[in-house]
Scaffold this motif. Structure first.
Motif, PDB file in Angstrom:
ATOM      1  N   TYR A 197     -16.869  -6.642  -2.878  1.00  0.00           N
ATOM      2  CA  TYR A 197     -17.034  -5.521  -1.443  1.00  0.00           C
ATOM      3  C   TYR A 197     -18.546  -5.470  -0.583  1.00  0.00           C
ATOM      4  O   TYR A 197     -20.115  -5.279  -1.096  1.00  0.00           O
ATOM      5  N   SER A 229      -5.892   0.752  -7.787  1.00  0.00           N
ATOM      6  CA  SER A 229      -6.178   2.797  -7.408  1.00  0.00           C
ATOM      7  C   SER A 229      -6.439   1.658  -5.041  1.00  0.00           C
ATOM      8  O   SER A 229      -6.572   3.219  -4.704  1.00  0.00           O
ATOM      9  N   GLU A 230      -7.287   0.327  -4.961  1.00  0.00           N
ATOM     10  CA  GLU A 230      -7.641   0.386  -3.807  1.00  0.00           C
ATOM     11  C   GLU A 230      -6.568   0.616  -2.870  1.00  0.00           C
ATOM     12  O   GLU A 230      -6.710   0.189  -1.790  1.00  0.00           O
ATOM     13  N   GLN A 231      -5.394   0.915  -3.327  1.00  0.00           N
ATOM     14  CA  GLN A 231      -4.100   0.057  -2.495  1.00  0.00           C
ATOM     15  C   GLN A 231      -3.185   1.381  -2.268  1.00  0.00           C
ATOM     16  O   GLN A 231      -1.707   1.078  -2.250  1.00  0.00           O
ATOM     17  N   LYS A 240     -14.152  -8.463  -7.532  1.00  0.00           N
ATOM     18  CA  LYS A 240     -13.709  -8.379  -6.519  1.00  0.00           C
ATOM     19  C   LYS A 240     -14.875  -7.632  -5.568  1.00  0.00           C
ATOM     20  O   LYS A 240     -15.610  -6.415  -5.831  1.00  0.00           O
ATOM     21  N   ARG A 249     -13.727   7.158  -2.665  1.00  0.00           N
ATOM     22  CA  ARG A 249     -12.346   7.079  -1.598  1.00  0.00           C
ATOM     23  C   ARG A 249     -12.072   5.648  -1.041  1.00  0.00           C
ATOM     24  O   ARG A 249     -10.961   5.814  -1.867  1.00  0.00           O
ATOM     25  N   VAL A 250     -12.308   4.775  -0.559  1.00  0.00           N
ATOM     26  CA  VAL A 250     -11.285   3.870  -0.355  1.00  0.00           C
ATOM     27  C   VAL A 250     -11.028   2.665  -0.943  1.00  0.00           C
ATOM     28  O   VAL A 250      -9.770   2.947  -1.472  1.00  0.00           O
ATOM     29  N   ILE A 251     -12.026   2.731  -2.542  1.00  0.00           N
ATOM     30  CA  ILE A 251     -11.998   1.661  -4.260  1.00  0.00           C
ATOM     31  C   ILE A 251     -11.038   2.600  -4.627  1.00  0.00           C
ATOM     32  O   ILE A 251     -10.644   2.201  -5.143  1.00  0.00           O
ATOM     33  N   GLY A 252     -11.487   4.060  -5.130  1.00  0.00           N
ATOM     34  CA  GLY A 252     -11.195   4.291  -6.666  1.00  0.00           C
ATOM     35  C   GLY A 252     -11.472   4.535  -7.816  1.00  0.00           C
ATOM     36  O   GLY A 252     -11.459   4.765  -8.583  1.00  0.00           O
ATOM     37  N   LYS A 253     -12.567   3.056  -7.218  1.00  0.00           N
ATOM     38  CA  LYS A 253     -13.188   2.674  -9.005  1.00  0.00           C
ATOM     39  C   LYS A 253     -14.685   2.784  -8.793  1.00  0.00           C
ATOM     40  O   LYS A 253     -15.327   2.304  -7.429  1.00  0.00           O
ATOM     41  N   TYR A 298       1.018  -0.929  -0.129  1.00  0.00           N
ATOM     42  CA  TYR A 298      -0.058   0.112   0.086  1.00  0.00           C
ATOM     43  C   TYR A 298       1.017   2.103   0.187  1.00  0.00           C
ATOM     44  O   TYR A 298       2.034   0.943   0.851  1.00  0.00           O
TER      45      TYR A 298
END
Lengths: 344, 344
Positions: B194, A216-218, B192, B258-262, A194
């Motif tokens: 979530y 992007s999630e890291q 993935k 914010r967390v994943i960015g996708k 990360y």
């Protein structure tokens, strides 16, 4: 908002708006011909390199007591000064200043209004004398209003062309080759890597995904507030001209806990802004590795620590020495600083 | 803090403090004997099941124009009412009330003080008449003060033993078997997955990781503020008695960004609290799948939608019908609701 004004240095706080690979399984990999291949070829064969390899080989060996299951192999890296250079000022600032210059056409009043005047004239002296809230407000106005997608596209176009003022190469060519190798070595050993940086989250997601081969999630960083709105053309998220979170100092372990929910076992930084996440990493049941990148090479990069505003390294250096953390001397431990033939 | 008081229902807002697997490659998998195996055996062979499978087979087929690269295969699921039941009240509430009862020994004054009195006496009527800020404050006091690790351990001990008041089984036995299969089917096809829930982040991380076979970094939820502090025994993060973020309504797409960015390509929910993330998912270049779990089975589970405070489904149902989203009828589309022999 309050947290901003608690931080000590002008630069570290400002950074809220800011921020390649190969693949052997272990350091000494058997090649087809039976010869071994070095996974960290740009690292000199010093005690530092041995400590890194010894740590990784230990915690990935299921027959050893220090074994760590793959899902707990979390490695967090600061970005500015840890994965790429940060001198003379954080690279994100150059993007921010370019954006303000671009938008200045719509704002003729900026020519006579600080801090825009100083930014437009490249007057760093005046900028450093600008009160922080005023500078932050100005930058927020320049960087808000877009969707994250549009903002990241602007960052991408910038990073693909903009050049460093003195090194005269693209900013993404100023990543550290030994760190690219370390990221890759860890991934090959099932560590999840990360970035945890004071830099702007969308700036990093726009510029660094391909450079570090990281999804992007890291990437964790500082954020503006955002709003979800319905427009005539659809549903969008818009970046607001208000700070949301500063991913620096205490903010780093807080953000790691919130986003990842696990304590890293490897933590790497280069300044006092990384001290809290290094301390947090050092206090746990798993065998852990804390590492400081020490800027000691005035010829190939820059040499600075306690007296520098950018990358200020003082308390963290004291604790690293006292607690025997790994202190990487860029001058002594790295064969090369930047990737050779790093073109695209 | 302000966002809290904007939300409409008593329950959805409160939830801020809240909150298995097999593995075939595609739905019709060739077994050794040449027979095909159904990856979604608990789903009836209805149009709904066909739409899910057709979507997944389409976007994972590199020769089709709708192909989506694995790194963009993000699937976001609400939790309460989508992956497990939420009646008569959100399950996290039972944990919260148990905690308040536990801590009441140190607070004899609570016996005569609302809302503690109502909680201690199980007086749901009085609770629903308690002003929201007062109830929130009370719950914050009961749930703050620990490290996330200690809090998650308490949640884990609770979920391993506590039973549902009417179903008389453990709460984690009230997960939906068809959804466990769907999660697994998607993962087998490189999605993935979530969880994006209004439930408390640490509550979910303490209770649901094993139930859904999902790592903590793929759980998004509502949070309290936290602080990083140095104590005599080390460096810790402490949960503070102040709300940080409500992961509901607009908060869901904001938190995903914010967390994943996708942007997810699959989004599943069951109430108006999920509408914003469903809308955001529906507006993109990739082929996308929006799904509503509709509670239509009064015999095997509960039947409710527009008139329910918990799991209020009104605007999202209208939009789902208008935009032809997938509406899963639990009664018509699911062979079973809960896992058979779900014991541990």
């Amino acid at each position: 908002m309050i947290r901003i004004f608690k931080t000590n240095t002008f630069y570290i706080v400002l950074v809220l708006l800011l921020t390649q690979a190969c693949s052997p399984k272990s350091n000494e990999r058997e090649t087809e011909g039976g010869l071994s291949e070095d996974a960290l070829p740009s690292w000199n064969n010093t005690e530092i390199k041995n400590r890194i390899i010894s740590y990784v080989e230990g915690v990935t060996n299921p027959s050893l007591p220090e074994y760590i299951k793959p899902e707990d192999r979390i490695a967090c890296f600061d970005n500015d000064g840890t994965l790429w250079s940060e001198k003379p000022i954080y690279f994100q600032f150059y993007f921010v200043f370019d954006q303000i210059k671009k938008k200045s056409k719509e704002h003729p009043e900026w020519k006579n209004q600080q801090p825009y005047k100083a930014i437009l004239e490249g007057d760093h002296e005046a900028l450093m004398n600008t009160p922080l809230p005023k500078l932050l407000e100005a930058i927020q106005i320049a960087l808000a209003g877009d969707t994250p997608e549009a903002y990241k596209a602007e960052v991408k176009a910038w990073i693909d062309t903009a050049k460093h003022p003195t090194k005269k190469v693209r900013f993404d060519q100023l990543v550290y080759q030994p760190m690219l190798e370390l990221l890759d070595y860890l991934r090959a050993n099932d560590f999840k890597t990360y970035i945890v940086s004071g830099g702007g989250l969308d700036f990093m997601r726009g510029s660094l995904i391909d450079v570090y081969n990281i999804p992007s999630e890291q990437i964790l960083g500082s954020t503006l507030k955002t709003e979800f709105i319905e427009t005539d053309s659809g549903y969008v998220i818009i970046r607001q001209p208000e700070l949301d979170f500063i991913d620096d100092k205490d903010g780093k372990p807080i953000n790691i806990n919130r986003v990842i929910g696990k304590k890293p076992v490897i933590c790497v930084g280069n300044s006092d802004g990384d001290l809290a996440m290094l301390q947090w990493t050092s206090d746990q049941e798993h065998k852990n590795l804390e590492m400081i990148i020490h800027h000691t090479d005035s010829v190939r990069e820059w040499a600075y620590d306690r007296d520098s505003k950018i990358g200020h390294l003082d308390k963290a250096l004291d604790q690293a020495k006292a607690d025997d953390w790994v202190i990487v001397s860029m001058k002594e431990d790295w064969k090369v600083i930047y990737p050779q033939g790093n073109s695209k």
